[in-house]
Design a protein around this motif. Structure first.
Motif, mmCIF file in Angstrom:
data_model
loop_
_atom_site.group_PDB
_atom_site.id
_atom_site.type_symbol
_atom_site.label_atom_id
_atom_site.label_comp_id
_atom_site.label_asym_id
_atom_site.label_seq_id
_atom_site.Cartn_x
_atom_site.Cartn_y
_atom_site.Cartn_z
ATOM 1 N N ARG A 61 0.906 -1.177 -0.123
ATOM 2 C CA ARG A 61 -0.111 0.041 -0.011
ATOM 3 C C ARG A 61 0.959 1.241 0.039
ATOM 4 N N SER A 62 1.843 1.331 0.733
ATOM 5 C CA SER A 62 2.668 2.355 0.967
ATOM 6 C C SER A 62 3.500 2.594 -0.476
ATOM 7 N N LEU A 63 3.793 1.554 -1.064
ATOM 8 C CA LEU A 63 4.597 1.791 -2.199
ATOM 9 C C LEU A 63 3.775 2.230 -3.668
ATOM 10 N N LYS A 64 2.270 1.727 -3.447
ATOM 11 C CA LYS A 64 1.464 2.122 -4.219
ATOM 12 C C LYS A 64 1.186 3.674 -4.081
ATOM 13 N N GLU A 65 1.118 4.187 -2.862
ATOM 14 C CA GLU A 65 0.722 5.686 -2.658
ATOM 15 C C GLU A 65 2.084 6.349 -2.967
ATOM 16 N N GLN A 66 3.222 5.811 -2.872
ATOM 17 C CA GLN A 66 4.412 6.521 -3.376
ATOM 18 C C GLN A 66 4.416 6.734 -4.762
ATOM 19 N N VAL A 67 4.179 5.400 -5.303
ATOM 20 C CA VAL A 67 3.988 5.462 -6.937
ATOM 21 C C VAL A 67 3.302 6.563 -7.446
ATOM 22 N N SER A 68 2.019 6.460 -6.832
ATOM 23 C CA SER A 68 1.143 7.415 -7.344
ATOM 24 C C SER A 68 1.265 9.011 -7.121
ATOM 25 N N LEU A 69 2.065 9.114 -5.969
ATOM 26 C CA LEU A 69 2.522 10.651 -5.730
ATOM 27 C C LEU A 69 3.326 10.747 -6.532
ATOM 28 N N ALA A 70 4.616 10.019 -6.777
ATOM 29 C CA ALA A 70 5.554 10.295 -7.885
ATOM 30 C C ALA A 70 4.864 10.687 -9.407
ATOM 31 N N GLY A 71 3.808 9.602 -9.797
ATOM 32 C CA GLY A 71 3.359 10.071 -11.004
ATOM 33 C C GLY A 71 2.633 11.422 -10.976
ATOM 34 N N LYS A 72 2.013 11.945 -9.926
ATOM 35 C CA LYS A 72 1.462 13.116 -10.155
ATOM 36 C C LYS A 72 2.639 14.318 -10.131
ATOM 37 N N ILE A 73 3.653 14.291 -9.397
ATOM 38 C CA ILE A 73 4.841 15.028 -9.357
ATOM 39 C C ILE A 73 5.406 14.992 -10.734
ATOM 40 N N VAL A 74 5.465 13.913 -11.328
ATOM 41 C CA VAL A 74 5.927 13.928 -12.753
ATOM 42 C C VAL A 74 5.201 14.497 -13.862
ATOM 43 N N ASN A 76 3.025 16.939 -13.049
ATOM 44 C CA ASN A 76 3.090 18.406 -12.886
ATOM 45 C C ASN A 76 4.219 18.970 -13.477
ATOM 46 N N ASP A 77 5.454 18.211 -13.227
ATOM 47 C CA ASP A 77 6.700 18.724 -13.897
ATOM 48 C C ASP A 77 6.568 18.622 -15.412
ATOM 49 N N THR A 78 5.836 17.727 -15.962
ATOM 50 C CA THR A 78 5.537 17.739 -17.558
ATOM 51 C C THR A 78 4.981 19.074 -18.046
ATOM 52 N N GLU A 79 4.022 19.066 -17.293
ATOM 53 C CA GLU A 79 3.127 20.347 -17.518
ATOM 54 C C GLU A 79 3.946 21.736 -17.483
ATOM 55 N N VAL A 80 4.499 21.796 -16.447
ATOM 56 C CA VAL A 80 5.463 23.085 -16.094
ATOM 57 C C VAL A 80 6.514 23.048 -17.443
ATOM 58 N N LEU A 81 6.898 21.896 -17.633
ATOM 59 C CA LEU A 81 8.020 21.854 -18.821
ATOM 60 C C LEU A 81 7.321 22.364 -20.240
ATOM 61 N N GLU A 82 6.115 21.954 -20.593
ATOM 62 C CA GLU A 82 5.262 22.344 -21.693
ATOM 63 C C GLU A 82 4.978 23.778 -21.682
ATOM 64 N N LYS A 83 4.507 24.359 -20.660
ATOM 65 C CA LYS A 83 4.530 25.678 -20.480
ATOM 66 C C LYS A 83 5.705 26.500 -20.683
ATOM 67 N N SER A 84 6.947 25.969 -20.223
ATOM 68 C CA SER A 84 8.192 26.707 -20.496
ATOM 69 C C SER A 84 8.637 26.525 -21.867
ATOM 70 N N ASN A 85 8.278 25.547 -22.620
ATOM 71 C CA ASN A 85 8.637 25.365 -24.071
ATOM 72 C C ASN A 85 7.788 26.313 -24.671
ATOM 73 N N LYS A 86 6.605 26.579 -24.317
ATOM 74 C CA LYS A 86 5.540 27.528 -25.405
ATOM 75 C C LYS A 86 6.054 29.037 -25.076
ATOM 76 N N GLN A 87 6.549 29.312 -23.675
ATOM 77 C CA GLN A 87 6.951 30.584 -23.284
ATOM 78 C C GLN A 87 8.595 30.718 -24.104
ATOM 79 N N ILE A 88 9.293 29.964 -24.248
ATOM 80 C CA ILE A 88 10.560 30.101 -24.957
ATOM 81 C C ILE A 88 10.250 30.005 -26.489
ATOM 82 N N ASP A 89 9.242 29.388 -27.180
ATOM 83 C CA ASP A 89 8.852 29.352 -28.541
ATOM 84 C C ASP A 89 8.258 31.120 -28.554
#
Length: 126
Positions: A61-74, A76-89
């Motif tokens: 259960r704890s591993l599942k929670e950690q994986v889902s939390l890591a997935g959410k973090i990734v 969010n990071d992907t969304e931030v990178l996409e926004k940064s790429n749009k701003q760079i363009d």
């Protein structure tokens, strides 16, 4: 494996007692005790396995929670990178426009200086 070893040791102990001349009544009581010990051992091992299974479930259960939390973090990071790429363009497009304006301005300024120098030289000769 441990159960077999304990059972073998009990059996070996029973054989030693029999060889060294213990009475038959103690032999029967030893068999009863060994079967009771074996039952207790089986119960103990079963309880141990249940505890291990519960611990594994908690870890899962704890591993599942950690994986889902890591997935959410990734995510969010992907969304931030996409926004940064749009701003760079957008910034690159603006930079191209501004550099083109600067090139036309510098070319015009250079032409003005050339004409000014030509007028100065001609007026000097006259």
């Amino acid at each position: 494996m441990e159960i077999k070893q304990r059972h073998r040791s009990k059996y070996s102990e029973d054989q030693r007692k029999e060889l060294f001349g213990t009475s038959s009544s103690s032999k029967d009581s030893t068999k009863i005790e060994s079967s009771q010990d074996l039952d207790e051992l089986v119960k103990y091992e079963h309880q141990r396995q249940e505890k291990i299974a519960e611990h594994m479930l908690v870890l899962t259960r704890s591993l599942k929670e950690q994986v889902s939390l890591a997935g959410k973090i990734v995510k969010n990071d992907t969304e931030v990178l996409e926004k940064s790429n749009k701003q760079i363009d957008a910034n690159q497009d603006k930079l191209k426009i501004e550099s083109e304006k600067l090139d036309t301005f510098t070319k015009r300024a250079c032409k003005c200086w050339v004409w000014f120098m030509l007028v100065l030289v001609c007026s000097t000769f006259m």
